[in-house]
Write a protein that holds these residues in place. Structure first.
Motif: not given
Length: 595
Positions: A57-71, A12-26
């Motif tokens: 898909e995590p990225k190394r480092g606490r501040g790096n932005r990982s890739s997330l896709s809702f299914l 619910r925190a990302f209402p504009n993100i469609q399913e299967h669409s990757p986006f970056e978030v920490t």
């Protein structure tokens, strides 16, 4: 499952993100949403990925932005969560989840479609054995299944399945029939009644019924509910003796032609002395009777009844009945799924749904009315104001606000005998009503209307009508178990309802005895004399005439204000066989079977 709720919060925190669409978030941003640690968030993401709800898909480092896709969409997960709640026998929580969340309008239809397959009739086959199950919702809470402590129709219905009385009454209220007693007699004074019990009747815990249980049940009723429903009957028992295990003699203080009818009510159900004594106050949640079903369990508001194989009138066709108590508000919000249940009580169906169902219009009806607290010194002590208030509660406007094919005007507790049926009222003239109120001496003071919480909606409609007439009403809601006491005596008006069914005479006497508490002395005495005459009258038609005379006197002085009546219907699917209605118009579970 708690992890689903975590996923819903993130989704619910990302209402504009469609399913299967990757986006970056920490990972820390996600942890902040759930108010948890970075480490716990990592564990949750791994678990959600295993469930195939998302790709991370995590990225190394606490501040790096990982890739997330809702299914999965939030609607899909909310549906899964509601279904799991239902399977854990928590329908109320499932409906609440759908109502409180933003996606509920989208997912509710799918849930209702799925839910319709969970209710109704089911057969489970294990080897050669088939178990027939009926599951249906009840829009009420069940507080007790102790006959001495019940207050609501849902409780009353289940008590009818679990217990028996000495005698029973036919649905038309015309004939008393044997039940636990196979015969009875009364002496010439009509005060000494003798009942002869069937042999071999078993309670659910395996012990045989005997006359001492009957004696104990009636004594217990007087001890636990000295002011309860029909207490004026059982409080008049002055002695009981049991000459043997199958005979009980009951001595009344004076003749009472309502006594035998009282014994047909579930209030007079017979309970086992040993089990009641052992259970104490817990007996209402661990009931034991002789009825066609026994209580097998109660969790999360689901009451499970199983057929009692040793029932003295023959085993029920159904093996199990599951009664799911549903909050009334949830039921109003979820009417669509009700059309898939195979038995519905007090049903109101759309024209399209009605074509798929068979409906039985029950012989009984509920009647709503107001009585005036004449004991209170105030405005309504003035007969002119009382008459004007009666007129101000404009019935045509009430019916308009209530609407519905089962709501009708009423002017008597005996509508089946009215010579001049109630005609439709003309359009309300509220300005004229205001003038009449003013001429009676009323100056706009507030009146208090008291009723029980179950009638809050009716009270609000009455308040709206009175407001249009220029009368401000304050509504006081008093719990049903306290309504007969002193709590209501500070109100001006009292909103009641009565069921006009096979027990009409008993219910009316109970009502008039209740009205004596807030009547003026001359009205109190009139009621007392009339009730005594009714209870000593053996001719049913003459008793009816006396009831109508009481009613006419109270209407003439505007202390009994009729409002409306509601016909009750039971609807059932064509696959149901053996439908027969018991008291209150409910289906007798013992008789039904399915094709």
């Amino acid at each position: 499952m708690k992890i689903r709720r975590h996923y819903l919060t993130i989704r619910r925190a990302f209402p504009n993100i469609q399913e299967h669409s990757p986006f970056e978030v920490t990972t820390q941003e996600l942890a902040n949403l759930l108010d948890c640690t970075h480490r716990n968030m990592v564990l949750l993401l791994k678990r959600m990925q295993q469930e195939e709800w998302l790709v991370w898909e995590p990225k190394r480092g606490r501040g790096n932005r990982s890739s997330l896709s809702f299914l999965l969409s939030k609607e899909q997960v909310a549906l899964q969560e509601a279904q799991e709640m239902m399977q854990k026998q928590d329908l109320n929580a499932a409906l609440a989840l759908l109502q409180q969340n933003e996606e509920s309008p989208l997912v509710r239809d799918k849930f209702q479609e799925w839910l319709s397959g969970q209710f109704g009739f089911h057969s489970e086959v294990q080897g050669k054995r088939r178990t027939d199950i009926l599951r249906f919702p009840l829009p009420q809470a069940i507080y007790s299944l102790d006959p001495a402590a019940i207050h609501y129709t849902g409780e009353s219905h289940l008590v009818n399945q679990l217990y028996d009385g000495l005698v029973r009454i036919d649905p038309r209220g015309e004939q008393i029939l044997p039940q636990l007693a196979h015969a009875w007699e009364v002496d010439a004074t009509r005060t000494r009644w003798t009942f002869y019990l069937r042999k071999g009747v078993l309670f659910h815990h395996g012990r045989e019924l005997d006359s001492s249980d009957v004696k104990y049940s009636l004594e217990r009723l007087n001890q636990l509910a000295p002011l309860g429903l029909y207490s004026w009957v059982y409080s008049a028992i002055v002695a009981m003796d049991t000459p043997d295990d199958t005979t009980i003699r009951i001595q009344l203080a004076e003749p009472n032609e309502a006594f035998l009818a009282f014994l047909t009510t579930n209030r007079a159900s017979i309970v086992p002395q040993d089990a009641c004594t052992a259970a104490g106050e817990q007996f209402g949640s661990k009931p034991i009777g002789t009825g066609p079903f026994r209580l097998a369990g109660n969790e999360q508001g689901v009451w499970i009844l199983e057929a009692f194989a040793a029932y003295f009138q023959g085993r029920a066709f159904l093996d199990r009945v599951e009664v799911w108590t549903v909050a009334e508000e949830a039921t109003r919000e979820n009417q669509a799924e009700l059309q898939s249940f195979q038995i519905m009580h007090n049903a109101r169906l759309s024209d399209m749904a009605a074509e798929r169902w068979q409906q039985v219009r029950q012989s009984g009806m509920t009647c709503k009315f107001i009585t005036v607290n004449e004991q209170k010194k105030g405005l309504l002590a003035n007969p002119a104001i009382m008459a004007a208030v009666d007129k101000a509660i404009e019935r045509s406007e009430l019916l308009k606000l209530l609407s519905g094919d089962v709501i009708e005007g009423v002017n008597s507790f005996w509508p089946d005998l009215e010579e001049n049926p109630l005609q439709q009222h003309a359009e309300a003239d509220f300005e004229m009503i205001k003038r009449e109120l003013a001429s009676s001496g009323y100056r706009g003071e507030s009146l208090v209307l008291a009723t029980i919480p179950q009638y809050a909606a009716d009270a609000e409609i009455i308040r709206q009508v009175c407001e249009r007439s220029g009368i401000p009403l304050d509504i006081s809601l008093i719990p049903a178990e306290q309504f007969k006491g002193s709590a209501r005596m500070s109100a001006d008006l009292l909103l009641f309802a009565i069921m006009l069914d096979e027990h009409r005479e008993l219910r009316l006497i109970d009502l008039y005895k209740s009205m004596q508490q807030h009547a003026l002395p001359d009205v109190h005495d009139m009621l007392e004399q009339s009730i005594r005459a009714i209870l000593s009258e053996t001719d049913r038609s003459l008793r009816t005439n006396r009831f109508i005379d009481i009613e006419d006197r109270l209407k003439a002085r505007h202390s009994l204000l009729f409002l409306y009546r509601k016909h009750l219907k039971t609807a059932f699917h064509p696959s149901v066989r053996g439908i027969s209605l018991e008291s209150l118009g409910w289906v007798r579970f013992r008789d039904i079977w399915f094709t």
